[in-house]
Motif scaffolding. Structure first.
Motif, mmCIF file in Angstrom:
data_model
loop_
_atom_site.group_PDB
_atom_site.id
_atom_site.type_symbol
_atom_site.label_atom_id
_atom_site.label_comp_id
_atom_site.label_asym_id
_atom_site.label_seq_id
_atom_site.Cartn_x
_atom_site.Cartn_y
_atom_site.Cartn_z
ATOM 1 N N GLU A 1 0.402 -0.933 -0.113
ATOM 2 C CA GLU A 1 -0.265 0.310 -0.417
ATOM 3 C C GLU A 1 1.000 1.056 -0.085
ATOM 4 O O GLU A 1 0.318 1.651 -0.777
ATOM 5 N N PRO A 2 2.235 0.876 0.927
ATOM 6 C CA PRO A 2 2.896 2.683 1.018
ATOM 7 C C PRO A 2 3.352 3.048 -0.895
ATOM 8 O O PRO A 2 3.621 3.795 -1.028
ATOM 9 N N GLN B 1 10.130 15.603 1.368
ATOM 10 C CA GLN B 1 9.259 15.889 0.435
ATOM 11 C C GLN B 1 10.169 16.352 -0.627
ATOM 12 O O GLN B 1 9.488 16.162 -2.126
ATOM 13 N N LEU C 1 0.925 6.692 -6.597
ATOM 14 C CA LEU C 1 0.580 8.119 -6.975
ATOM 15 C C LEU C 1 0.462 8.867 -7.185
ATOM 16 O O LEU C 1 -0.008 10.144 -8.154
ATOM 17 N N TYR C 2 1.759 9.466 -5.406
ATOM 18 C CA TYR C 2 1.871 10.639 -5.475
ATOM 19 C C TYR C 2 2.963 11.272 -7.026
ATOM 20 O O TYR C 2 2.443 12.482 -7.133
ATOM 21 N N GLU C 3 3.301 10.759 -7.164
ATOM 22 C CA GLU C 3 4.709 11.068 -7.565
ATOM 23 C C GLU C 3 4.148 10.815 -9.236
ATOM 24 O O GLU C 3 4.675 12.365 -10.089
ATOM 25 N N VAL D 1 2.396 1.863 -3.170
ATOM 26 C CA VAL D 1 1.604 1.945 -4.138
ATOM 27 C C VAL D 1 0.630 3.775 -4.000
ATOM 28 O O VAL D 1 0.819 4.139 -5.261
ATOM 29 N N GLN D 2 0.418 3.910 -3.419
ATOM 30 C CA GLN D 2 0.177 5.054 -2.470
ATOM 31 C C GLN D 2 1.841 6.268 -3.294
ATOM 32 O O GLN D 2 1.131 7.861 -3.760
ATOM 33 N N GLN D 3 2.910 6.343 -3.372
ATOM 34 C CA GLN D 3 4.278 6.841 -3.800
ATOM 35 C C GLN D 3 3.984 6.763 -4.873
ATOM 36 O O GLN D 3 4.329 7.630 -5.803
ATOM 37 N N GLU E 1 -4.156 16.303 -3.608
ATOM 38 C CA GLU E 1 -2.966 15.162 -3.197
ATOM 39 C C GLU E 1 -1.641 15.925 -2.780
ATOM 40 O O GLU E 1 -0.684 15.311 -2.608
#
Length: 260
Positions: free
Chosen positions: A46-47, A120, A53-55, A49-51, A72
């Protein structure tokens, strides 16, 4: 008595169907095991995939300044990092790591982020650098302007960008000037600090600092240094240096007048 009969019937059924029952239990255990593995993989992935999608959202914003992807991300600081990379890395000179650290520090200061946000912001710079050729300076400037509080904030941000360009890519001042017309069109008009801004030094700078800055710019704008540019770029670079030279004379005259 009745309970004993039920128990005997159950035992009899199990003896008759033990193979089917065994297979059922094996399947049930296998299903639970598979479900457990799936849950564990979900927790682990999950982390990532979230990373991802964020990128992806940040990259799309850097390239298109797409307002649909701002939920986001932090669009203001993202646009600043994109603009800084667009201008300061345009000559592809200097240590990229040093330039990136300088951009990150300015971004943290401008947008009042804490040092803990450094990683970040470094990611924003890295993504901007990876897609440098696809960055659209005008879109990023318009997006950044829309998220700054007032004219003072826009002028301060524009000045920081100009300092970065003068420090790392002075021949590309012509590239920045069109963006400044979007970001802070009045920065150099009717502003008593304009010569200092053009030269890229603080009004508190000493005579030695002023001369050192001008000598560095003079070397970078020397005809030999402009040989790799095309005719249009060379002309704009020469025009930029004319303004820098005029600003140097005004700044030096003002500073010497203050000290006399």
């Amino acid at each position: 008595m009745r309970l004993r009969q039920v128990r005997d019937q159950l035992y009899s059924w199990i003896r008759q169907h033990y193979i089917m029952l065994g297979l059922f239990l094996i399947g049930l255990c296998g299903g639970l095991f598979t479900a457990g593995i799936g849950l564990l993989l979900g927790i682990l992935l999950e982390p990532l995939v979230q990373q991802f999608l964020y990128e992806k959202a940040v990259t799309r914003y850097l390239i298109m300044a797409d307002p649909h992807f701002t939920a986001e991300i932090r669009p203001g600081i993202t646009a600043f990092c994109g603009l800084a990379v667009y201008c300061a890395f345009s000559e592809q000179k200097g240590d990229p790591e040093i330039i990136q650290k300088d951009i990150v520090q300015h971004a943290l200061d401008l947008f009042y982020f804490s040092p803990s946000d450094g990683p970040q912001v470094e990611l924003l710079c890295r993504l901007a650098l990876e897609h440098q050729q696809q960055l659209n300076g005008d879109l990023l400037a318009e997006s950044l302007l829309a998220r700054l509080k007032d004219i003072a904030a826009a002028t301060k941000t524009a000045q920081v960008l100009k300092e970065l360009v003068i420090r790392y890519a002075p021949k590309e001042l012509w590239r920045l000037e069109s963006l400044l017309q979007i970001l802070a069109p009045g920065m150099e008009r009717g502003n008593e600090n304009a010569p200092w801004q053009i030269l890229g030094v603080s009004p508190e700078a000493s005579v030695q600092e002023i001369k050192k800055t001008f000598r560095r710019l003079a070397l970078q704008f020397h005809p030999d240094s402009l040989a790799s540019l095309n005719e249009a770029q060379r002309k704009k670079a020469e025009e930029s240096f004319i303004r820098i030279r005029q600003a140097y004379r005004e700044v030096l005259s003002q500073r010497l007048g203050d000290e006399s």
